[in-house]
Write a protein that holds these residues in place. Structure first.
Motif, short mmCIF file in Angstrom:
data_model
loop_
_atom_site.label_atom_id
_atom_site.label_comp_id
_atom_site.label_asym_id
_atom_site.label_seq_id
_atom_site.Cartn_x
_atom_site.Cartn_y
_atom_site.Cartn_z
N LEU A 63 -15.01 14.69 7.64
CA LEU A 63 -15.78 14.56 8.87
C LEU A 63 -14.97 15.20 9.98
O LEU A 63 -13.85 14.75 10.28
N LEU A 64 -15.50 16.26 10.55
CA LEU A 64 -14.79 17.09 11.51
C LEU A 64 -15.54 17.10 12.83
O LEU A 64 -16.77 17.22 12.84
N GLY A 65 -14.80 17.00 13.91
CA GLY A 65 -15.46 17.08 15.20
C GLY A 65 -14.53 16.71 16.33
O GLY A 65 -13.41 16.24 16.11
N PRO A 66 -14.98 16.91 17.56
CA PRO A 66 -14.15 16.58 18.72
C PRO A 66 -14.01 15.08 18.91
O PRO A 66 -14.72 14.29 18.28
N SER A 67 -13.11 14.67 19.76
CA SER A 67 -12.91 13.26 20.06
C SER A 67 -14.21 12.65 20.57
O SER A 67 -14.92 13.26 21.38
N GLY A 68 -14.52 11.44 20.08
CA GLY A 68 -15.70 10.72 20.54
C GLY A 68 -16.98 11.10 19.83
O GLY A 68 -18.05 10.62 20.21
N CYS A 69 -16.90 11.92 18.77
CA CYS A 69 -18.12 12.35 18.08
C CYS A 69 -18.61 11.32 17.07
O CYS A 69 -19.72 11.45 16.54
N GLY A 70 -17.79 10.31 16.74
CA GLY A 70 -18.22 9.26 15.82
C GLY A 70 -17.57 9.30 14.45
O GLY A 70 -17.84 8.45 13.61
N LYS A 71 -16.67 10.24 14.22
CA LYS A 71 -16.12 10.40 12.87
C LYS A 71 -15.26 9.21 12.44
O LYS A 71 -15.34 8.77 11.29
N THR A 72 -14.46 8.65 13.34
CA THR A 72 -13.65 7.48 12.98
C THR A 72 -14.52 6.25 12.80
O THR A 72 -14.27 5.43 11.91
N THR A 73 -15.56 6.12 13.62
CA THR A 73 -16.50 5.01 13.44
C THR A 73 -17.15 5.10 12.06
O THR A 73 -17.33 4.08 11.37
N ASP A 93 -9.08 18.82 13.41
CA ASP A 93 -8.43 20.10 13.15
C ASP A 93 -9.17 20.84 12.04
O ASP A 93 -9.11 20.44 10.88
N GLN A 94 -9.85 21.92 12.37
CA GLN A 94 -10.67 22.61 11.37
C GLN A 94 -9.83 23.29 10.30
O GLN A 94 -10.25 23.38 9.14
N GLN A 95 -8.62 23.76 10.63
CA GLN A 95 -7.78 24.37 9.60
C GLN A 95 -7.36 23.33 8.57
O GLN A 95 -7.29 23.61 7.37
N GLU A 96 -7.09 22.13 9.04
CA GLU A 96 -6.77 21.01 8.15
C GLU A 96 -7.97 20.68 7.26
O GLU A 96 -7.84 20.48 6.05
N ALA A 97 -9.14 20.64 7.86
CA ALA A 97 -10.36 20.35 7.10
C ALA A 97 -10.59 21.40 6.03
O ALA A 97 -10.92 21.09 4.88
N PHE A 98 -10.44 22.67 6.39
CA PHE A 98 -10.67 23.76 5.44
C PHE A 98 -9.65 23.76 4.31
O PHE A 98 -9.97 24.12 3.17
N ALA A 99 -8.40 23.36 4.61
CA ALA A 99 -7.35 23.37 3.60
C ALA A 99 -7.53 22.26 2.57
O ALA A 99 -7.15 22.43 1.40
N VAL A 100 -8.13 21.14 2.97
CA VAL A 100 -8.19 19.97 2.11
C VAL A 100 -9.55 19.78 1.45
O VAL A 100 -9.64 19.43 0.27
N ALA A 101 -10.63 20.00 2.18
CA ALA A 101 -11.95 19.50 1.76
C ALA A 101 -12.79 20.53 1.00
O ALA A 101 -12.68 21.74 1.21
N ASP A 102 -13.64 20.00 0.12
CA ASP A 102 -14.67 20.80 -0.55
C ASP A 102 -15.90 20.93 0.33
O ASP A 102 -16.56 21.97 0.35
N LEU A 103 -16.24 19.84 1.02
CA LEU A 103 -17.41 19.80 1.90
C LEU A 103 -16.97 19.25 3.25
O LEU A 103 -16.18 18.30 3.31
N VAL A 104 -17.49 19.84 4.30
CA VAL A 104 -17.12 19.43 5.66
C VAL A 104 -18.39 19.14 6.44
O VAL A 104 -19.35 19.92 6.41
N GLY A 105 -18.39 18.01 7.14
CA GLY A 105 -19.49 17.66 8.02
C GLY A 105 -19.04 17.83 9.46
O GLY A 105 -18.11 17.16 9.90
N VAL A 106 -19.68 18.73 10.19
CA VAL A 106 -19.37 18.92 11.61
C VAL A 106 -20.20 17.93 12.41
O VAL A 106 -21.44 17.98 12.38
N MET A 107 -19.51 17.03 13.12
CA MET A 107 -20.19 15.96 13.82
C MET A 107 -20.28 16.21 15.31
O MET A 107 -19.39 16.80 15.92
N ARG A 108 -21.38 15.73 15.87
CA ARG A 108 -21.61 15.82 17.32
C ARG A 108 -22.48 14.65 17.75
O ARG A 108 -23.56 14.43 17.20
#
Length: 351
Positions: A33-43, A194-209
């Protein structure tokens, strides 16, 4: 499906931390789960872990309901391993004892054996007798991963696990963590900004807003075929160039007429005359001394092997170009460029 979120919502007063979040993850896959602060990913991560209830929607794992309106399976009954941002290691316990901590159900000998196996998996077998303060940040993170994996969880959650590490170590450790998870066929979800971190680790990425997932896809598809303008703007570097459709799949810009792909944002169904914004990545703009198309260097950022040039076109529009650093051009100099586009993405201009 190993993990599935169906239209999950979580509100804090009038604020919608999650607003209809939907995603699916297969066994052995790593999601992010990738996105800026406050987008809901930690929730979202806390709802999956059982630390937060959901107001509507459902969370399922292996077909079993974990959360729904009025029902929350206890975190300890979810078979989920958690790797926290601050590692949360016990300073008074050795590395081996930290990894063995969650294995109380096993006899002592079996606990020790399992903990030793996990330390070997993360490459820390020789550090079993040390204490957390004697390890580097990267080593502490690997201990935290070994501890999360030791009970053989059905799902591993990683909450901004590399945020306290320097950039170089973060990249290397991300690759190592992916290798460990894949070697165990573990299913995992990473949360990061961090999108570079997401790309290095994940098979699928969800961009959250704003509590929603704008696109759940592979890193390659997110970069080359963003589904929304927000995803296109958030992922990678690039600029939007004004254009006008001249026919199905063809857009005229200051740089010439370009043919877009046939997908939703390729303009196949747009009428001639439709004003659009074309996504142009730095790697789409090629330095070519033989080209008649010229652009002025406005800004140059040295990146070692490459320069990232900000170039000004005759109209005043600016584009970006990645150029091998042997081509060292000064600000104010005009250089030849040509456009090479494999995946042309356009969005209807917001009027």
């Amino acid at each position: 499906m190993w993990l599935e979120l169906r239209d999950v919502a979580r509100h804090f007063g009038s604020r919608k931390a999650l607003d209809g979040l939907t995603m699916r993850l297969a066994q052995g896959s790593i999601g992010c789960l990738l996105g800026p602060s406050g987008c809901g990913k930690t929730t979202a991560l806390r709802c999956i872990a059982g630390f937060e209830p959901v107001d509507s929607g459902e969370i399922h794992a292996r077909g079993r309901l974990l959360s729904g309106p009025g029902f929350v399976a206890a975190p300890e009954n979810r078979r989920i391993g958690m790797v926290f941002q601050d590692y949360a290691l016990f300073p008074h316990l050795t590395v081996l004892a930290n990894v063995a901590f969650g294995l109380h159900q096993l006899p002592a000998a079996a606990r020790t054996k399992r903990a030793e196996e996990m330390l070997a998996t993360v490459g820390l077998a020789d550090h079993r007798s040390q204490y957390p303060h004697q390890l580097s940040g990267g080593q502490q993170q690997r201990v935290a991963l070994a501890r999360a994996l030791a009970p053989e969880p059905e799902l591993v959650l990683l909450d901004e696990p590399f945020s306290s590490l320097d950039v170089e170590l973060r990249e290397r450790l991300g690759t190592e963590v992916r290798a460990v998870l894949k070697s165990l066929n573990a299913t995992a979800i990473l949360v990061t900004h961090d999108q570079q971190e997401a790309f290095a680790v994940a098979d699928l990425v969800g961009v959250m807003r704003d509590g929603r997932c704008e696109q759940w896809d592979s890193p390659y598809e997110l970069y080359h075929r963003p589904a929304t303008r927000f995803v296109a703007d958030f992922i990678g570097e690039g600029v939007f160039m004004a254009g006008e459709m001249t026919g199905p799949g063809k857009v005229r810009t200051e740089l010439g007429v370009m043919r877009t792909h046939s997908g939703e944002n390729g303009g196949a169904n747009w009428a001639a005359g439709q004003h659009v914004d074309l996504l142009l990545r730095p790697d789409d703009v090629i330095h070519d001394d033989a080209s008649e198309l010229r652009a002025e260097v406005c800004v140059r950022a040295f990146r070692g092997a490459e320069f990232l040039y900000t170039l000004k076109l005759p109209s005043g529009a600016r584009i970006l170009s990645l150029v091998p650093s042997r081509h060292d051009h000064a600000v104010g100099e005009h250089i030849g460029i040509r456009i090479e586009l494999d995946h042309v993405i356009a969005f209807a201009r917001d009027t």
